[in-house]
Design a protein around this motif. Structure first.
Motif, PDB file in Angstrom:
ATOM      1  N   GLU A  31       0.823  -1.200   0.000  1.00  0.00           N
ATOM      2  CA  GLU A  31       0.000   0.000   0.000  1.00  0.00           C
ATOM      3  C   GLU A  31       0.862   1.257   0.000  1.00  0.00           C
ATOM      4  O   GLU A  31       0.589   2.212  -0.723  1.00  0.00           O
ATOM      5  CB  GLU A  31      -0.941   0.009   1.214  1.00  0.00           C
ATOM      6  N   LYS A  32       1.917   1.265   0.824  1.00  0.00           N
ATOM      7  CA  LYS A  32       2.798   2.427   0.891  1.00  0.00           C
ATOM      8  C   LYS A  32       3.532   2.628  -0.436  1.00  0.00           C
ATOM      9  O   LYS A  32       3.698   3.753  -0.899  1.00  0.00           O
ATOM     10  CB  LYS A  32       3.799   2.258   2.030  1.00  0.00           C
ATOM     11  N   CYS A  33       3.961   1.539  -1.059  1.00  0.00           N
ATOM     12  CA  CYS A  33       4.647   1.624  -2.348  1.00  0.00           C
ATOM     13  C   CYS A  33       3.713   2.158  -3.431  1.00  0.00           C
ATOM     14  O   CYS A  33       4.137   2.919  -4.294  1.00  0.00           O
ATOM     15  CB  CYS A  33       5.192   0.253  -2.758  1.00  0.00           C
ATOM     16  N   GLN A  34       2.452   1.768  -3.369  1.00  0.00           N
ATOM     17  CA  GLN A  34       1.491   2.257  -4.356  1.00  0.00           C
ATOM     18  C   GLN A  34       1.204   3.734  -4.156  1.00  0.00           C
ATOM     19  O   GLN A  34       0.993   4.469  -5.119  1.00  0.00           O
ATOM     20  CB  GLN A  34       0.199   1.437  -4.286  1.00  0.00           C
ATOM     21  N   LYS A  35       1.204   4.191  -2.910  1.00  0.00           N
ATOM     22  CA  LYS A  35       0.943   5.602  -2.617  1.00  0.00           C
ATOM     23  C   LYS A  35       2.150   6.488  -2.902  1.00  0.00           C
ATOM     24  O   LYS A  35       2.003   7.637  -3.272  1.00  0.00           O
ATOM     25  CB  LYS A  35       0.524   5.777  -1.160  1.00  0.00           C
ATOM     26  N   ASP A  36       3.348   5.955  -2.682  1.00  0.00           N
ATOM     27  CA  ASP A  36       4.568   6.744  -2.848  1.00  0.00           C
ATOM     28  C   ASP A  36       5.527   6.009  -3.774  1.00  0.00           C
ATOM     29  O   ASP A  36       6.451   5.333  -3.330  1.00  0.00           O
ATOM     30  CB  ASP A  36       5.214   7.001  -1.486  1.00  0.00           C
ATOM     31  N   ASN A  37       5.288   6.142  -5.069  1.00  0.00           N
ATOM     32  CA  ASN A  37       6.114   5.445  -6.062  1.00  0.00           C
ATOM     33  C   ASN A  37       7.573   5.852  -5.984  1.00  0.00           C
ATOM     34  O   ASN A  37       8.463   5.030  -6.212  1.00  0.00           O
ATOM     35  CB  ASN A  37       5.587   5.709  -7.477  1.00  0.00           C
ATOM     36  N   ASN A  38       7.835   7.123  -5.687  1.00  0.00           N
ATOM     37  CA  ASN A  38       9.225   7.591  -5.600  1.00  0.00           C
ATOM     38  C   ASN A  38       9.977   6.900  -4.475  1.00  0.00           C
ATOM     39  O   ASN A  38      11.136   6.522  -4.629  1.00  0.00           O
ATOM     40  CB  ASN A  38       9.273   9.108  -5.422  1.00  0.00           C
ATOM     41  N   LEU A  39       9.337   6.750  -3.326  1.00  0.00           N
ATOM     42  CA  LEU A  39       9.966   6.048  -2.210  1.00  0.00           C
ATOM     43  C   LEU A  39      10.216   4.590  -2.577  1.00  0.00           C
ATOM     44  O   LEU A  39      11.306   4.067  -2.348  1.00  0.00           O
ATOM     45  CB  LEU A  39       9.094   6.124  -0.954  1.00  0.00           C
ATOM     46  N   ALA A  40       9.217   3.943  -3.157  1.00  0.00           N
ATOM     47  CA  ALA A  40       9.358   2.537  -3.545  1.00  0.00           C
ATOM     48  C   ALA A  40      10.512   2.354  -4.524  1.00  0.00           C
ATOM     49  O   ALA A  40      11.333   1.440  -4.371  1.00  0.00           O
ATOM     50  CB  ALA A  40       8.056   2.024  -4.158  1.00  0.00           C
ATOM     51  N   LEU A  41      10.600   3.220  -5.503  1.00  0.00           N
ATOM     52  CA  LEU A  41      11.675   3.138  -6.491  1.00  0.00           C
ATOM     53  C   LEU A  41      13.033   3.395  -5.848  1.00  0.00           C
ATOM     54  O   LEU A  41      13.994   2.665  -6.092  1.00  0.00           O
ATOM     55  CB  LEU A  41      11.431   4.135  -7.628  1.00  0.00           C
ATOM     56  N   ALA A  42      13.121   4.410  -5.004  1.00  0.00           N
ATOM     57  CA  ALA A  42      14.396   4.747  -4.364  1.00  0.00           C
ATOM     58  C   ALA A  42      14.898   3.617  -3.477  1.00  0.00           C
ATOM     59  O   ALA A  42      16.062   3.225  -3.549  1.00  0.00           O
ATOM     60  CB  ALA A  42      14.246   6.030  -3.552  1.00  0.00           C
ATOM     61  N   VAL A  43      14.029   3.088  -2.648  1.00  0.00           N
ATOM     62  CA  VAL A  43      14.446   2.070  -1.666  1.00  0.00           C
ATOM     63  C   VAL A  43      14.624   0.705  -2.308  1.00  0.00           C
ATOM     64  O   VAL A  43      15.616   0.014  -2.054  1.00  0.00           O
ATOM     65  CB  VAL A  43      13.414   1.986  -0.521  1.00  0.00           C
ATOM     66  N   ASN A  44      13.684   0.295  -3.119  1.00  0.00           N
ATOM     67  CA  ASN A  44      13.668  -1.081  -3.619  1.00  0.00           C
ATOM     68  C   ASN A  44      14.435  -1.287  -4.917  1.00  0.00           C
ATOM     69  O   ASN A  44      14.708  -2.423  -5.291  1.00  0.00           O
ATOM     70  CB  ASN A  44      12.224  -1.559  -3.796  1.00  0.00           C
ATOM     71  N   SER A  45      14.789  -0.213  -5.606  1.00  0.00           N
ATOM     72  CA  SER A  45      15.469  -0.372  -6.892  1.00  0.00           C
ATOM     73  C   SER A  45      16.728   0.488  -6.998  1.00  0.00           C
ATOM     74  O   SER A  45      17.819  -0.027  -7.220  1.00  0.00           O
ATOM     75  CB  SER A  45      14.506  -0.021  -8.034  1.00  0.00           C
ATOM     76  N   SER A  46      16.574   1.790  -6.843  1.00  0.00           N
ATOM     77  CA  SER A  46      17.713   2.692  -7.039  1.00  0.00           C
ATOM     78  C   SER A  46      18.820   2.463  -6.016  1.00  0.00           C
ATOM     79  O   SER A  46      20.005   2.450  -6.372  1.00  0.00           O
ATOM     80  CB  SER A  46      17.258   4.145  -6.966  1.00  0.00           C
ATOM     81  N   PHE A  47      18.451   2.276  -4.756  1.00  0.00           N
ATOM     82  CA  PHE A  47      19.470   2.100  -3.729  1.00  0.00           C
ATOM     83  C   PHE A  47      20.328   0.856  -3.982  1.00  0.00           C
ATOM     84  O   PHE A  47      21.564   0.962  -3.989  1.00  0.00           O
ATOM     85  CB  PHE A  47      18.857   2.058  -2.329  1.00  0.00           C
ATOM     86  N   PRO A  48      19.750  -0.328  -4.216  1.00  0.00           N
ATOM     87  CA  PRO A  48      20.610  -1.482  -4.515  1.00  0.00           C
ATOM     88  C   PRO A  48      21.496  -1.252  -5.738  1.00  0.00           C
ATOM     89  O   PRO A  48      22.660  -1.659  -5.758  1.00  0.00           O
ATOM     90  CB  PRO A  48      19.622  -2.627  -4.755  1.00  0.00           C
TER      91      PRO A  48
END
Length: 88
Positions: A31-48
């Protein structure tokens, strides 16, 4: 935690030159990832990705990076998932 200090973490990696990195950082709330796509992308994709680039710049191979992930990457959680499978 609303934002991850990615630049600071990368600086720590560059300064300490660790032998291994185990990344357990993830936003697992769908739910949080769906609401905040930028956070989801930063934490789950860009950071690694940035961690891997940092390791590459240090001359370390990708085998020094271990990523712990969740099953939410895969559509059908009932089936057996292999490491080399592409998320759907």
């Amino acid at each position: 935690m609303s934002r991850i200090p990615i630049k600071g973490i990368i600086q720590i990696i560059n300064n300490t030159k660790p032998n291994f990195i185990i990344n357990c950082l993830a936003e697992i709330s769908v739910e949080k990832c769906q609401k905040d796509n930028n956070l989801a992308l930063a934490v789950n994709s860009s950071f690694p990705h940035l961690v891997l680039l940092s390791l590459k710049n240090l001359g370390l191979k990708n085998k020094n990076f271990i990523q712990i992930s969740t099953s939410d990457v895969f559509y059908d959680s009932e089936s057996f998932i292999r490491e080399n499978e592409v998320p759907r």
